[in-house]
Write an enzyme that holds these catalytic residues in place. Structure first.
Site, PDB file in Angstrom:
ATOM      1  N   SER A  96       1.958   2.993  -5.119  1.00 17.34           N
ATOM      2  CA  SER A  96       1.786   1.510  -5.044  1.00 17.34           C
ATOM      3  C   SER A  96       1.488   1.154  -6.360  1.00 17.34           C
ATOM      4  O   SER A  96       1.889  -0.278  -6.784  1.00 17.34           O
ATOM      5  CB  SER A  96       0.541   1.087  -4.287  1.00 17.34           C
ATOM      6  N   TYR A 129      -3.380   3.199   2.633  1.00 14.61           N
ATOM      7  CA  TYR A 129      -3.393   3.389   4.209  1.00 14.61           C
ATOM      8  C   TYR A 129      -4.558   4.245   4.412  1.00 14.61           C
ATOM      9  O   TYR A 129      -5.228   3.701   5.684  1.00 14.61           O
ATOM     10  CB  TYR A 129      -2.124   4.252   4.458  1.00 14.61           C
ATOM     11  N   TYR A 185       1.065  -1.161   0.138  1.00 12.77           N
ATOM     12  CA  TYR A 185       0.184   0.118   0.022  1.00 12.77           C
ATOM     13  C   TYR A 185       0.939   1.226   0.049  1.00 12.77           C
ATOM     14  O   TYR A 185       2.112   1.258   0.450  1.00 12.77           O
ATOM     15  CB  TYR A 185      -0.754  -0.192   1.253  1.00 12.77           C
ATOM     16  N   CYS A 186       0.244   2.301  -0.435  1.00 15.81           N
ATOM     17  CA  CYS A 186       0.953   3.742  -0.394  1.00 15.81           C
ATOM     18  C   CYS A 186      -0.250   4.435   0.384  1.00 15.81           C
ATOM     19  O   CYS A 186      -1.209   3.983   1.096  1.00 15.81           O
ATOM     20  CB  CYS A 186       1.251   4.363  -1.536  1.00 15.81           C
ATOM     21  N   PHE A 187      -0.150   5.802   0.300  1.00 13.99           N
ATOM     22  CA  PHE A 187      -1.003   6.625   0.903  1.00 13.99           C
ATOM     23  C   PHE A 187      -2.454   6.379   0.795  1.00 13.99           C
ATOM     24  O   PHE A 187      -3.473   6.209   1.505  1.00 13.99           O
ATOM     25  CB  PHE A 187      -0.810   7.817   1.273  1.00 13.99           C
TER      26      PHE A 187
END
Length: 383
Positions: free
Chosen positions: A120, A141, A112-114
């Site tokens: 991602s 996230y 995952y990223c933000f």
């Protein structure tokens, strides 16, 4: 800065988006399966809060992210994209290798990223080029975090909560550890919940504590316990705090008062404040662990001087200093028990009695450890 910073050319980014790389929002399964996660956010983002089991293998370093962010603000998306490719492109292979190494030992990993956006997606695309298919979290996230906070509030609101209370030294935490239907809030916060409750290792970030609590509540619900057993805490556990909606839900439960004799309480407190604490200090400070422990314990006494009053403060300090001198001379630690007894009697007991008299939570039961366990089991068995 919370947007997903671009890396690569605009054409490359659009091509990645068209690939329809695998997405998942099976957030509950992450918790129940204890699934490992790759967090590709920058380290500065990870340090502010991450999920249990997540490892930070960033797409960009903090400095790369900072420079790209400045370019984005000053010159727009296209220029930021170009700088991202220039800065990060040369490191593509080493970053793919780091992800692949982790995935090889944790094949059930997701990433995952933000917000589940460009970072991602790029990580997925690079891994796909290396022959590795890996899902990313839908919404990243932010979405998973939102799920955890909603579940914490829902589960704590629906739970039939039993709150273990009792004077300091009655062994509430020891009792919690004997119950399968309990959640140990102090362990999640890495704090013992008192003026002397600090561990040598630091408490987690507030966000990390909230995420750990959510994981614990989700797993508790999945185990189909009929009651949620927790220790009686204030809103704060050390420097951390229980989210207000969750804390308010906990207060809707009933109190169970754990009792113990003064001698039992002195022994339990001695084990916690002296014996077990010294074990921690020997690991963290192999040179002069006793001196480090003494300084921290002494500071703990200093913090409660006002509540003790000058005379009691002076007496406890004298007893403590004398006990420590004997410990250094002979290795004997039993001399610490007199100041512990005085601390329990003159500091903790009046404070607890005042607080429990004011508590609006109904008292359901009083008894020693064995009686409390029997009572809680009988309630479980009735369901």
């Amino acid at each position: 800065m919370s947007f997903d910073l671009p890396i690569g050319s605009l054409d490359e980014i659009e091509a990645i988006k068209r690939k329809n790389l695998p997405l998942t929002d099976a957030f509950r399964s992450i918790v129940l399966e204890n699934r490992p996660l790759i967090d590709v956010r920058a380290p500065v983002e990870f340090e502010k809060g991450a999920f249990p089991g997540a490892v930070n293998l960033p797409l960009m370093t903090d400095e790369e992210r900072r420079l790209i962010g400045i370019r984005y603000k000053e010159a727009g998306n296209a220029e930021a994209v170009a700088l991202g490719k220039q800065l990060v492109g040369p490191h593509k292979q080493e970053r793919v290798r780091a992800w692949a190494d982790f995935i090889n030992t944790h094949p059930d990993t997701w990433l995952y990223c933000f917000r589940g956006g460009q970072r991602s997606q790029i990580a997925q695309a690079w891994l796909e080029e290396a022959g590795i298919a890996l899902p990313r979290l839908k919404g990243g996230y932010k979405a998973f975090r939102h799920f955890l906070m909603e579940e914490s509030e829902r589960i704590s609101g629906e739970a039939d909560t039993l709150i273990i209370s009792g004077r300091t030294g009655t062994g509430k935490t020891l009792l919690i550890h004997r119950m399968e239907n309990a959640v140990d809030l102090e362990a999640l916060a890495n704090h013992r919940g008192s003026s002397f409750g600090r561990h040598i290792t630091p408490q987690p970030a507030q966000i990390d504590f909230e995420d750990r609590l959510a994981y614990a509540l989700i797993r508790h619900e999945a185990a189909q316990h009929h009651h949620l057993v927790i220790e009686h805490e204030s809103h704060n556990v050390g420097r951390l705090y229980i989210p207000k909606p969750v804390y308010d839900n906990f207060l809707e439960g009933g109190l169970i008062i754990l009792t113990a004799t003064m001698e039992e309480r002195v022994d339990i407190t001695f084990d916690e404040y002296v014996a077990h604490a010294m074990d921690e200090y020997r690991i963290m400070f192999p040179e002069q662990p006793e001196r480090h422990w003494f300084d921290d314990a002494n500071a703990g006494i200093d913090r409660i001087r006002r509540r003790l009053g000058d005379e009691r403060f002076r007496q406890i300090k004298q007893l403590f200093a004398g006990a420590f001198a004997e410990q250094l001379r002979s290795g004997e630690t039993e001399q610490h028990k007199p100041w512990i007894r005085m601390l329990l009697r003159d500091y903790y007991d009046p404070m607890y009695d005042y607080q429990i008299a004011k508590s609006p939570i109904p008292v359901l039961f009083r008894g020693n450890a064995g009686e409390v366990i029997d009572y809680v089991r009988s309630r479980e068995d009735r369901h």
